[in-house]
Design a protein around this motif. Structure first.
Motif, mmCIF file in Angstrom:
data_model
loop_
_atom_site.group_PDB
_atom_site.id
_atom_site.type_symbol
_atom_site.label_atom_id
_atom_site.label_comp_id
_atom_site.label_asym_id
_atom_site.label_seq_id
_atom_site.Cartn_x
_atom_site.Cartn_y
_atom_site.Cartn_z
ATOM 1 N N GLY A 1 25.277 3.865 9.751
ATOM 2 C CA GLY A 1 25.377 5.214 10.279
ATOM 3 C C GLY A 1 26.196 5.335 11.542
ATOM 4 N N TYR A 2 26.419 4.223 12.233
ATOM 5 C CA TYR A 2 27.245 4.252 13.441
ATOM 6 C C TYR A 2 28.533 3.446 13.269
ATOM 7 C CZ TYR A 2 23.545 6.536 16.090
ATOM 8 O OH TYR A 2 22.623 7.440 16.540
ATOM 9 N N GLN B 1 25.552 12.558 2.189
ATOM 10 C CA GLN B 1 24.255 12.561 2.870
ATOM 11 C C GLN B 1 23.257 13.485 2.187
ATOM 12 O OE1 GLN B 1 24.149 14.260 6.821
ATOM 13 N NE2 GLN B 1 22.553 12.855 7.469
ATOM 14 N N GLY C 1 20.558 0.667 8.252
ATOM 15 C CA GLY C 1 20.944 2.060 8.082
ATOM 16 C C GLY C 1 21.665 2.597 9.299
ATOM 17 N N GLU C 2 21.148 2.257 10.482
ATOM 18 C CA GLU C 2 21.806 2.718 11.711
ATOM 19 C C GLU C 2 23.156 2.031 11.902
ATOM 20 O OE1 GLU C 2 20.893 5.254 13.258
ATOM 21 O OE2 GLU C 2 18.982 5.464 12.233
ATOM 22 N N ASP D 1 13.317 2.405 15.909
ATOM 23 C CA ASP D 1 13.543 3.408 14.880
ATOM 24 C C ASP D 1 12.208 3.982 14.418
ATOM 25 O OD1 ASP D 1 14.070 4.297 11.898
ATOM 26 O OD2 ASP D 1 16.029 4.161 12.866
ATOM 27 N N GLU E 1 22.482 7.448 2.971
ATOM 28 C CA GLU E 1 22.352 8.661 3.784
ATOM 29 C C GLU E 1 22.961 8.462 5.160
ATOM 30 O OE1 GLU E 1 20.949 10.803 6.973
ATOM 31 O OE2 GLU E 1 19.727 9.047 6.525
ATOM 32 N N ARG E 2 22.677 7.311 5.767
ATOM 33 C CA ARG E 2 23.260 7.006 7.084
ATOM 34 C C ARG E 2 24.778 6.883 6.998
ATOM 35 N NH1 ARG E 2 20.280 8.416 11.180
ATOM 36 N NH2 ARG E 2 20.102 10.059 9.606
ATOM 37 N N TYR F 1 17.353 15.614 6.146
ATOM 38 C CA TYR F 1 17.247 14.167 6.304
ATOM 39 C C TYR F 1 16.175 13.739 7.294
ATOM 40 C CZ TYR F 1 20.296 14.022 10.518
ATOM 41 O OH TYR F 1 20.841 14.174 11.773
ATOM 42 N N ARG G 1 26.237 10.308 6.999
ATOM 43 C CA ARG G 1 26.187 10.840 8.356
ATOM 44 C C ARG G 1 27.285 10.218 9.218
ATOM 45 N NH1 ARG G 1 22.662 9.983 13.193
ATOM 46 N NH2 ARG G 1 22.321 12.035 14.135
ATOM 47 N N ARG H 1 13.110 11.237 6.741
ATOM 48 C CA ARG H 1 12.975 10.134 7.682
ATOM 49 C C ARG H 1 11.571 10.082 8.297
ATOM 50 N NH1 ARG H 1 16.485 9.484 13.219
ATOM 51 N NH2 ARG H 1 16.326 7.224 13.439
#
Length: 407
Positions: A64-65, A92, A60-61, A246, A115-116, A32, A119, A36
């Motif tokens: 992802g979080y 992912q 995405g973040e 990012d 993908e995020r 990934y 993850r 990225r």
């Protein structure tokens, strides 16, 4: 009472688990982070604007979080650490090679977010399992630092392979060159899933490596079990994350300004990953020895990345990427290591999920703001990055003064 030999054997078990998961993470990051490293230029070629790239990266973040809050609580309630981790890795690892099939920036953006999300699903239960191994090894910082070093070396290899694929085009890479690179990443993705199966078979219940891992009620309130230091620390980490541009936007800037071009873009990312990976080993040891105090000088240093990457030419920008990688190494080694002693073993996945949700929301807002400011004024973009990073330091100082932050 355990003998010295028994303690050594237990430490060896923990170390072997960390190394196995670290090798698995090597291939996952190969996959990934390879994608990225060129996603910003790829989105630019597909017609996305700077604001769009910043917003997409931030979204995405956020996924992802933010989703880690759900997966962390689910892992603690069900104690199904492996099934949740495996599901996240499958999502992912499927999303990255699928980028080779995209023909528009919304499609590529959707896969970036997916993908995020994958993850997000796998990280809290995986980090909780690593923390139990760290307890067995006698040092959370060393466990997460060692894991992160292997992780980051995968993040070094992936961009270099992508750079090689693009360099073979013998000229400016078009969308077909990027799609070829994404297709190549199917191989490390499959290696990741194979090692994941091995780890599941060899260590079916890693939470038992920490003696009290089964003694706390998994459904206890997360908030009630977290000290005030946790929330202070979260505020500091959120500010640092908000100011951390990012790489999709950084690479977008490289493409638009021509300060870093072609295969040098993934090479610059590989430099950042090498810096972060090597630094993680040191950061983990420093945390075990000095606690949260180590975040102050490291934050000051990593805050310098923005003027270097946005104002400089090739070598200045690469220096800035090394500083950017230093910040990534801190976030991926010291940050999870610091959360572990703030939460009991029975609710640690929830604590990781909660911490990551707040951190990711701040990253989303910061990425959107930085992307917007970039389209208006690069100077304002850089100023926002530096100010937000420096604003985190008082919170780190306050958190480090509390006994609850003890390693």
């Amino acid at each position: 009472m355990a003998t010295a030999q028994q303690n050594a054997d237990l430490r060896a078990i923990g170390l072997r688990f960390v190394l196995l998961v670290g090798v698995m993470s090597f291939f996952a990051d190969f996959t990934y982070e390879g994608a990225r490293s060129v996603l910003g230029p790829y989105l630019a070629l597909l017609g996305a604007s700077g604001a769009t790239v910043g917003a997409v990266a931030g979204l995405g973040e956020l996924a992802g979080y933010g989703l880690r809050l759900v997966s962390g609580r689910l892992a603690d309630r069900t104690r199904q650490f492996w099934p949740i981790t495996i599901f996240g890795y499958i999502v992912q690892m499927a999303a990255v090679p699928a980028l080779a099939l995209t023909r528009s920036w919304p499609a590529a953006a959707a896969l970036l977010v997916l993908e995020r999300a994958g993850r997000a699903t796998r990280n809290p239960p995986r980090d909780a399992m690593l923390s139990h191994a760290g307890h067995q090894m006698g040092g959370y910082g060393w466990a997460f630092g060692l894991h992160e070093a292997l992780d980051q070396f995968g993040a070094l290899a992936g961009p270099l392979v992508i750079a090689f694929v693009l360099a073979r085009r013998n000229g400016p890479a078009g969308v077909d060159g990027y799609r070829t690179g994404f297709a190549v990443l199917l191989l490390p993705a499959l290696a990741t899933l194979a090692l994941l199966g091995v780890a599941r078979i060899l260590y079916p219940r890693p939470q038992e490596m920490e003696a009290d891992g089964h003694e706390q009620a998994p459904h206890d309130s997360v908030r009630s079990g977290l000290p005030r230091t946790f929330w202070i620390y979260l505020c500091g980490a959120a500010l640092a994350g908000a100011g951390f541009a990012d790489f999709a936007l950084v690479a977008y800037h490289f493409q638009k300004s021509s300060s870093v071009t072609g295969s040098w873009v993934p090479i610059s990312y590989a430099v950042a990953m090498a810096t972060g990976g090597a630094g993680s080993l040191l950061f983990g040891k420093l945390f075990d020895k000095h606690g949260l105090h180590v975040l102050v000088p490291l934050t000051l240093l990593s805050a310098l990345f923005a003027p270097f990457v946005f104002f400089g030419g090739l070598w200045t920008a690469i220096t800035g990427m090394a500083l950017w990688g230093l910040g990534m190494g801190v976030q991926e080694s010291v940050v999870p290591a610091a959360v572990a002693p703030m939460a009991g073993a029975g609710r640690r996945a929830s604590a990781y999920g909660l911490f990551s949700a707040g951190y990711g929301f701040a990253w989303f807002l910061g990425s959107a703001l930085i992307g917007f400011l970039y389209d208006q004024s690069i100077t304002a973009c850089v100023a926002a990055c530096v100010i937000l990073e420096l604003a985190a330091i008082p919170f780190f100082l306050a958190a480090s003064a509390s006994p609850a932050s003890a390693k």
